[in-house]
Design an enzyme around this catalytic site. Structure first.
Site, PDB file in Angstrom:
ATOM      1  NE  ARG A  22      -3.775  -0.396   1.989  1.00 33.31           N
ATOM      2  CZ  ARG A  22      -4.616  -0.894   2.887  1.00 33.31           C
ATOM      3  NH1 ARG A  22      -4.814  -0.266   4.020  1.00 33.31           N
ATOM      4  NH2 ARG A  22      -5.258  -2.008   2.659  1.00 33.31           N
ATOM      5  CB  THR A 112     -15.676   5.956  13.535  1.00 27.15           C
ATOM      6  OG1 THR A 112     -15.561   6.953  12.537  1.00 27.15           O
ATOM      7  CG2 THR A 112     -17.006   6.075  14.254  1.00 27.15           C
ATOM      8  CB  ALA A 203     -22.795  12.668  12.702  1.00 27.04           C
ATOM      9  CB  ALA A 205     -27.055   6.938  14.059  1.00 23.24           C
ATOM     10  CG  PHE A 206     -29.348  12.089  13.573  1.00 23.28           C
ATOM     11  CD1 PHE A 206     -29.136  11.306  14.695  1.00 23.28           C
ATOM     12  CD2 PHE A 206     -30.195  13.174  13.684  1.00 23.28           C
ATOM     13  CE1 PHE A 206     -29.761  11.591  15.900  1.00 23.28           C
ATOM     14  CE2 PHE A 206     -30.825  13.468  14.888  1.00 23.28           C
ATOM     15  CZ  PHE A 206     -30.614  12.689  16.002  1.00 23.28           C
ATOM     16  CB  CYS A 256     -19.084   4.752   7.887  1.00 25.66           C
ATOM     17  SG  CYS A 256     -17.368   4.956   7.432  1.00 25.66           S
ATOM     18  CG  PHE A 318     -20.425   2.823  -0.911  1.00 30.01           C
ATOM     19  CD1 PHE A 318     -19.071   3.007  -1.109  1.00 30.01           C
ATOM     20  CD2 PHE A 318     -21.104   3.739  -0.123  1.00 30.01           C
ATOM     21  CE1 PHE A 318     -18.400   4.088  -0.546  1.00 30.01           C
ATOM     22  CE2 PHE A 318     -20.440   4.824   0.462  1.00 30.01           C
ATOM     23  CZ  PHE A 318     -19.085   5.003   0.236  1.00 30.01           C
ATOM     24  NE  ARG A 413     -27.567   3.828  -5.682  1.00 29.57           N
ATOM     25  CZ  ARG A 413     -27.064   4.038  -4.471  1.00 29.57           C
ATOM     26  NH1 ARG A 413     -27.485   5.039  -3.742  1.00 29.57           N
ATOM     27  NH2 ARG A 413     -26.167   3.232  -3.983  1.00 29.57           N
TER      28      ARG A 413
HETATM   29  C1  UGA Z   1     -20.726   8.776   5.329  1.00 30.71           C
HETATM   30  C2  UGA Z   1     -21.139  10.141   5.878  1.00 30.71           C
HETATM   31  O1  UGA Z   1     -21.923  10.844   4.920  1.00 30.71           O
HETATM   32  C3  UGA Z   1     -19.892  10.976   6.222  1.00 30.71           C
HETATM   33  O2  UGA Z   1     -20.289  12.203   6.837  1.00 30.71           O
HETATM   34  C4  UGA Z   1     -19.011  10.172   7.186  1.00 30.71           C
HETATM   35  O3  UGA Z   1     -17.827  10.885   7.498  1.00 30.71           O
HETATM   36  C5  UGA Z   1     -18.648   8.851   6.525  1.00 30.71           C
HETATM   37  O4  UGA Z   1     -19.846   8.114   6.244  1.00 30.71           O
HETATM   38  C6  UGA Z   1     -17.763   8.075   7.461  1.00 30.71           C
HETATM   39  O5  UGA Z   1     -18.178   7.790   8.594  1.00 30.71           O
HETATM   40  O6  UGA Z   1     -16.614   7.799   7.094  1.00 30.71           O
HETATM   41  P1  UGA Z   1     -19.948   7.849   2.953  1.00 30.71           P
HETATM   42  O7  UGA Z   1     -20.275   6.507   3.527  1.00 30.71           O
HETATM   43  O8  UGA Z   1     -18.620   8.035   2.310  1.00 30.71           O
HETATM   44  O9  UGA Z   1     -20.063   8.986   4.092  1.00 30.71           O
HETATM   45  O10 UGA Z   1     -21.044   8.224   1.837  1.00 30.71           O
HETATM   46  P2  UGA Z   1     -22.517   8.837   1.885  1.00 30.71           P
HETATM   47  O11 UGA Z   1     -22.570   9.930   0.907  1.00 30.71           O
HETATM   48  O12 UGA Z   1     -22.950   9.159   3.256  1.00 30.71           O
HETATM   49  O13 UGA Z   1     -23.416   7.643   1.317  1.00 30.71           O
HETATM   50  C7  UGA Z   1     -23.659   6.454   2.066  1.00 30.71           C
HETATM   51  C8  UGA Z   1     -24.654   5.583   1.352  1.00 30.71           C
HETATM   52  O14 UGA Z   1     -25.967   6.159   1.391  1.00 30.71           O
HETATM   53  C9  UGA Z   1     -24.356   5.373  -0.127  1.00 30.71           C
HETATM   54  O15 UGA Z   1     -24.614   4.036  -0.482  1.00 30.71           O
HETATM   55  C10 UGA Z   1     -25.308   6.321  -0.814  1.00 30.71           C
HETATM   56  O16 UGA Z   1     -25.586   5.965  -2.136  1.00 30.71           O
HETATM   57  C11 UGA Z   1     -26.507   6.206   0.086  1.00 30.71           C
HETATM   58  N1  UGA Z   1     -27.448   7.367  -0.003  1.00 30.71           N
HETATM   59  C12 UGA Z   1     -27.019   8.622   0.314  1.00 30.71           C
HETATM   60  C13 UGA Z   1     -28.764   7.148  -0.363  1.00 30.71           C
HETATM   61  O17 UGA Z   1     -29.184   6.015  -0.635  1.00 30.71           O
HETATM   62  N2  UGA Z   1     -29.626   8.228  -0.418  1.00 30.71           N
HETATM   63  C14 UGA Z   1     -29.218   9.486  -0.114  1.00 30.71           C
HETATM   64  O18 UGA Z   1     -30.053  10.421  -0.170  1.00 30.71           O
HETATM   65  C15 UGA Z   1     -27.887   9.688   0.258  1.00 30.71           C
END
Ligand code: UGA
Length: 439
Positions: A22, A112, A203, A205-206, A256, A318, A413
């Protein structure tokens, strides 16, 4: 770390990892992850004030501040298996820091972690009195993949938790000074260390709860002839609710959300808060339900049999703009399709390598095709798994001609023009809206 190096040329940043492959890739022209904008920054700072090395010991000895970003997967053995965080890498890192350190250090929790891990870290670090001072801070990361650089350069907030002792507050101020190089002071929030650790879990979870909320209503919309995008718009324009993160989907993925909610649930159970634990567990239950519902809808539409039918998955990541496939709903959908004896074709602009790793060992007919047009040839159905913009701009007349009829599209989607696809000849099944069929 690349963004810190970029924003603060006066600091020397060294990233260490025990994995030599890596680190070699971080030092090469081909970085080990795809993240828009990252490559430019790494290439601009590498060798100047950003270094990648496998010499962990030297890294510990030379620095004043250590950001610990080791992984904390869900534990898959012993007490709390399937729920609690596996803290072995954290524990080992704390011990290694204690053994190698020759001078005072500020230790920053970036991973985390469950509440009170910082306290455990501090105890491991200070159990031998070797005259070295360790101050432990919590500084959770809120960036999202695909927009990481933008999120880091212009964050909604930076959160720093510290103990409220004079030494704790002094350590906190050192970290505040780093971020203040580019983040406005009013966006740098400070708190006690446990509030900071807990805020990160809450955050996520919300955010996940919003997706499960809208996804649960998508099931109702499909039955009740309502349109989830219209409902989301009407609800989200209430400024108390807000319009972000209300896109119904085949389910959320990523490394996450599930892990952090399970962690929260485990914490609640540990403190005997059954109702609270059940409440948050419901977010994951709805997510599992949404993924299964997607498969059942396909099965139902394709006349209750998928055996031998070719199904093309548009996207495996994802979410869009990443090659990451961890916990991607596409993994679940692909596995379930194989169980139904469908022939699965996977296409994705950035995640095919990871898709192959995820699907290794799965039995059944599965292929990986980079070009989406070639991927659809001879297929009965397309299922949109990832919201890559490129899928919205394809020539669907050409795709329709190359597919087996009747041809189906399941838009997991809601990124395609459903009416237009219907006019081309497809039977179209969005999420949270009634299907458009020619039968
Ligand atoms: C998430 C959080 O948004 C970040 O704030 C946090 O720092 C991060 O986890 C972490 O803990 O590392 P991430 O998992 O990279 O970020 O991506 P997101 O944009 O949150 O999307 C998560 C999932 O939810 C994806 O599969 C996305 O497609 C889905 N999603 C998102 C939906 O199905 N609908 C939506 O309206 C938004």
């Amino acid at each position: 770390m690349a963004v810190i190096a970029n924003k603060c040329p006066q600091y020397k940043v060294t990233v260490v990892d025990i994995n030599p492959d890596r680190i070699a890739r971080w030092n090469s022209d081909e970085l080990p992850i795809y993240e828009p904008g990252l490559e430019e920054i790494v290439k601009a700072r590498r060798g100047k004030n950003l270094f990648f090395s496998t010499d962990v010991e030297k890294g510990i000895q030379e620095c004043e501040i250590i950001f610990v970003s080791v992984n904390t997967p869900t534990k898959n053995f012993g007490a709390g298996a399937g729920m609690a965080a596996d803290l072995q890498y954290w524990d080992k890192t704390a011990r290694q820091i204690r053994e190698c350190a020759r001078s005072d250090k500020i230790i920053v929790e970036k991973s985390t972690l469950p509440v009170k891990t910082a306290q455990a870290m501090k105890r491991i670090l200070t159990c031998e009195d070797n005259g070295i001072r360790f101050d432990v801070l919590s500084n959770p990361e809120f960036l999202a993949e695909g927009t990481a650089i933008r999120d880091l350069e212009n964050p909604d907030r930076v959160l720093i938790g510290s103990s409220q002792t004079p030494n704790g507050l002094r350590a906190r101020d050192v970290l505040v000074e780093i971020y203040a190089n580019w983040v406005p002071r009013d966006r740098i929030i400070t708190s006690n260390i446990w509030s900071s650790e807990l805020s990160k879990l809450v955050a996520n979870a919300f955010l996940a709860q919003r997706i499960s909320s809208i996804n649960s209503i998508s099931a109702l919309c499909e039955k009740a002839d309502a349109d989830i995008q219209e409902v989301a718009r009407a609800v989200g324009t209430d400024s108390r609710v807000g319009s972000c993160f209300l896109n119904a989907s085949v389910g959320f993925g990523g490394s996450c959300f599930k892990k952090d909610i399970l962690n929260l649930v485990y914490l609640c159970r540990y403190y005997d808060l059954k109702e609270v634990a059940d409440y948050w567990e419901g977010v994951i239950r709805i997510n599992d339900y949404q993924k299964e519902r997607f498969i059942l809808k396909m099965l139902d539409a394709l006349f209750n049999t998928l055996a031998d039918k070719k199904v093309c998955l548009f996207g495996f990541a994802f979410k869009a703009n990443t090659g990451d496939t961890r916990e991607s709903p596409a993994i679940f959908v692909a596995r379930r399709l194989l169980e139904e004896r469908a022939r699965v074709v996977i296409t994705d602009p950035k995640a095919l390598q990871n898709a192959m790793i995820d699907m290794e060992g799965e039995s059944g007919d599965i292929s990986y095709v980079e070009d989406p047009y070639a991927a659809c040839e001879g297929c009965s159905a397309i299922a949109v798994m990832t919201e890559w913009q490129t899928y919205a701009g394809l020539d669907y007349e050409r795709i329709y001609r190359s597919m087996v009829k009747p041809a189906f599209i399941f838009d997991g989607r809601n990124i395609l023009d459903h009416q237009r696809l219907f006019e081309v000849g497809f039977n179209v099944f969005p999420v949270g809206k009634p299907g458009l069929t020619h039968f």
